[in-house]
Scaffold this motif. Structure first.
Motif, PDB file in Angstrom:
ATOM      1  N   PHE A  49       1.156  -1.036   0.306  1.00 34.99           N
ATOM      2  CA  PHE A  49       0.032   0.136  -0.256  1.00 34.99           C
ATOM      3  C   PHE A  49       0.926   1.428   0.042  1.00 34.99           C
ATOM      4  O   PHE A  49       0.013   3.013   0.163  1.00 34.99           O
ATOM      5  CB  PHE A  49      -1.374  -0.458   1.514  1.00 34.99           C
ATOM      6  N   VAL A  86      -9.595  -2.637  -0.313  1.00 38.37           N
ATOM      7  CA  VAL A  86      -9.571  -2.408  -1.924  1.00 38.37           C
ATOM      8  C   VAL A  86     -10.109  -3.383  -3.030  1.00 38.37           C
ATOM      9  O   VAL A  86     -10.426  -2.203  -4.145  1.00 38.37           O
ATOM     10  CB  VAL A  86      -7.583  -3.045  -2.166  1.00 38.37           C
ATOM     11  N   ARG A 118      -7.315  -5.367   4.656  1.00 37.38           N
ATOM     12  CA  ARG A 118      -6.995  -4.113   3.796  1.00 37.38           C
ATOM     13  C   ARG A 118      -7.441  -4.491   2.636  1.00 37.38           C
ATOM     14  O   ARG A 118      -7.575  -4.097   2.256  1.00 37.38           O
ATOM     15  CB  ARG A 118      -5.026  -3.889   4.439  1.00 37.38           C
ATOM     16  N   ILE A 147      -7.298   2.963  -2.042  1.00 37.18           N
ATOM     17  CA  ILE A 147      -6.007   2.160  -1.025  1.00 37.18           C
ATOM     18  C   ILE A 147      -5.604   3.595   0.217  1.00 37.18           C
ATOM     19  O   ILE A 147      -6.336   4.758  -0.263  1.00 37.18           O
ATOM     20  CB  ILE A 147      -4.678   2.550  -1.131  1.00 37.18           C
TER      21      ILE A 147
END
Length: 693
Positions: free
Chosen positions: A407, A453, A449, A459
């Motif tokens: 990220f 996305v 996470r 992001i």
């Protein structure tokens, strides 16, 4: 950065010398490595891997194709006459019969058309060795091939070898996605503008060459205006006309002060010669490049190239992305994937269909079945093929580094964070494809996470508060049973269903044994070429043994076996050569000879972020050899938790570095003498650095 390579191939040395000279004149050799090879040299002068091969003529295509490396492209150069040498031609009276002499019929006819298109007003007859022609011809014109002129010809005008057309240079730079073509066109423009002025004084049909020049310059991305020494416009391309809303080509010959927008004229008047600057005009920022046009010491005027800065920024951004790492380019196409088995052909058919969509793909199959190869082929067959392809292996990077690499991070996000922050893999994959390999090894935090996305296509960098939108296609792969992991609770169900939109199951090699023979031959060719050795063969017994073997490592293991054979066999491989049928021999390494190598190995593991893990593994194996599952439990008891795939990956690295021996069947893994020496070196220097927690 390593230069790209272009290999020119022709029958004659003179043509190759002419091309190399042209490369230096245009500055092409400053951006691209140039090689020149005669056709008859190809059997002993291999073409550089990955080079763009440019042929002098279509007639040699069949002769060059057998020597074209895999992954290399081939084009045939478009040629133009060397107009700066046409003075002798212009002195030939109108209506005279002229023999145009070349070495082949093809080039003779091409040269006739080029000469006629230039406005030359006399009767031209193509000639090549063996051809017939009117007996009353006394004058011949030849592009650098006077040895083919018939003996009775009274006057020979040698205009020199044909040069490479500017459109071919454009194709070469486009092939390498290079943004430097405008410098080449600027240098070429100096010559072309000089030619235009010269022919305006010497022939009545100069407008034909002007149209030829215009058709070339209108193909480039920059707006172009050429001024003479009195600031009269001598040339303007279509992009400049559209940008400045000019009255078409009628402005040619007019004073720039009278026909250009007043504020624009003031800007270019203030622009220094031979400088690249950014200027604001009409509420937009433009990149200006203004250069002297000097020929043989005489100032002929100026050349202005301009373009919106946003266009250049996008080109530079795209170019940087492609060069950022090898992972940003997908090398393989569907044509590179072979399989005769019904099961594998079905996989390819499905993959070709889903390549056209933007939906998420999940590749399922054992290790070594070619999941990344297929992912790259899907990307290259998709509408995103000209965009980045970014590969991420979740088992190859420690969890502490994975989040920031995926990220990205902002400046100051953590100790040691790079100044200015760092672009993550998802940002690098914008507009392209990201390949999430070994997705089953993603931790719970990473899974959370990833889900965001996939849901939001957004992001947020580590340590940042700004949401960054991304336009990417996701291809994930694993050799684990994700459904079982979902039932166990080790893999999020909602993430699984986000990934499992277009699943593809790759069959193991043991279920497609009919493909083994072809794969073996391809790997033999590859490693024989890499090692500069003659290809070898397998005895029928050795080949049968390979067909009977189950190949737990699938195609990757098969390739490793062939690479091993390429190193150890001479002309033929026998059964006893096959490494999976015999015990490996140990080759102990003295501890005192390992000092430098110990430091290098240690530094590599520290860089990967799991030095602590491999030291713990070696310490456990030093207490006694054991299998992978027992070893995993022992490590868990010490507080070191790894997934089976992560442990397998680390054991593979240790085996590659010869720090352990991996036995067959249930023999488990054992520390080698080199591994013990590495441990000793590590503990000896631990006081000076130790483990980085």
């Amino acid at each position: 950065m390593e230069k790209k390579t272009v290999t020119f191939v022709a029958k004659m040395d003179e043509f190759l010398q002419s091309v190399v000279s042209q490369c230096h004149e245009l500055g092409v050799s400053e951006d691209i490595h140039i090689e020149a090879i005669r056709v008859d040299q190809l059997p002993f002068r291999p073409i550089t891997q990955g080079a763009l091969v440019v042929l002098s003529t279509n007639s040699i295509v069949s002769q060059v194709e057998p020597y074209l490396p895999s992954g290399s492209s081939m084009i045939v150069a478009k040629r133009m006459l060397p107009y700066h040498n046409l003075r002798g031609v212009l002195e030939i009276p109108k209506g005279v019969k002229v023999l145009l002499v070349s070495d082949t019929e093809e080039t003779a006819l091409e040269n006739v058309e080029l000469l006629r298109a230039s406005g030359i007003d006399f009767d031209v007859y193509p000639y090549y060795p063996g051809a017939s022609y009117p007996p009353d011809i006394e004058v011949a014109v030849t592009p650098g091939e006077p040895e083919h002129v018939p003996l009775h010809i009274r006057k020979v005008v040698d205009i020199g070898f044909r040069s490479i057309d500017l459109s071919t240079w454009l194709a070469i730079y486009a092939h390498f996605n290079s943004g430097n073509f405008q410098r080449v066109t600027a240098r070429a423009m100096q010559s072309l503008i000089y030619i235009t002025k010269e022919l305006n004084h010497e022939i009545k049909h100069a407008h034909l060459l002007g149209q030829y020049l215009e058709s070339i310059v209108n193909r480039i991305e920059d707006a172009v205006i050429a001024f003479d020494e009195n600031e009269k416009i001598q040339f303007v391309n279509q992009k400049a006309i559209d940008t400045l809303n000019l009255a078409g080509s009628s402005v040619v010959g007019e004073s720039s002060a009278n026909c250009l927008p007043k504020d624009f004229y003031e800007l270019i008047s203030q622009c220094e010669e031979n400088e690249d600057i950014l200027v604001d005009w009409a509420n937009k920022t433009y990149f200006f490049r203004k250069m002297h046009i000097v020929m043989e010491g005489s100032f002929l005027g100026s050349l202005l190239l301009f373009r919106k800065a946003a266009e250049i920024e996008k080109l530079e951004h795209d170019y940087r992305l492609r060069l950022y790492s090898k992972g940003l380019v997908a090398k393989y196409q569907f044509e590179d994937i072979y399989g005769e088995s019904v099961s594998f052909q079905k996989v390819i058919q499905i993959a070709r269909k889903i390549a056209r969509s933007n939906s998420t793909v999940l590749l399922l199959g054992e290790t070594g079945t070619g999941k990344e190869l297929l992912a790259q082929a899907i990307h290259n067959a998709s509408p995103r093929r000209r965009e980045p392809f970014v590969g991420v292996n979740f088992a190859a990077i420690s969890e502490t580094l994975l989040e920031s690499e995926l990220f990205g991070y902002e400046e100051g996000a953590f100790t040691g964070a790079r100044k200015g922050g760092h672009m993550g893999w998802f940002e690098l994959a914008h507009k392209g494809t990201i390949f999430l390999d070994e997705i089953g090894d993603a931790s719970g935090a990473i899974q959370n996470r990833l889900l965001r996305v996939l849901q939001e296509r957004q992001i947020m960098r580590v340590g940042g508060n700004k949401v960054i939108p991304t336009d990417i296609r996701v291809i994930a792969a694993t050799n684990q049973d994700l459904q079982h992991m979902v039932r166990e609770g080790s893999f999020r169900a909602d993430l699984y269903y986000r990934l499992n939109i277009l699943p593809i199951h790759l069959p193991p090699l043991r279920n497609r044994r009919e493909d083994i023979g072809w794969l073996v031959q391809q790997f033999i060719k590859k490693y024989s070429f890499d090692l500069r050795r003659p290809p070898f063969t397998l005895t029928s017994e050795a080949f049968k043994a390979m067909e009977r073997y189950d190949w737990p490592g699938n195609i990757r293991e098969l390739e490793n076996v062939v690479e091993y054979l390429a190193h150890v066999v001479e002309e033929e491989a026998y059964v006893y050569h096959l490494p999976f049928l015999r015990e490996e021999l140990e080759s102990p390494l003295a501890e005192e000879g390992l000092s430098d190598e110990c430091d290098a190995i240690r530094a590599e593991y520290e860089k990967r972020g799991f030095l602590k893990e491999v030291i713990s593994i070696l310490q456990k194996l030093k207490q006694g050899g054991t299998g992978r599952y027992v070893l995993q439990e022992q490590l868990q008891q010490t507080g070191l938790v790894m997934s089976p795939q992560q442990l397998r990956y680390r054991l593979k690295l240790l085996q590659q570095d010869e720090l352990i021996h991996v036995g067959k069947g249930r023999q488990g893994s054992q520390i080698s003498s080199k591994g013990e020496a590495f441990l000793t070196c590590f503990h000896r220097t631990k006081g000076g650095g130790g483990l980085h927690e």
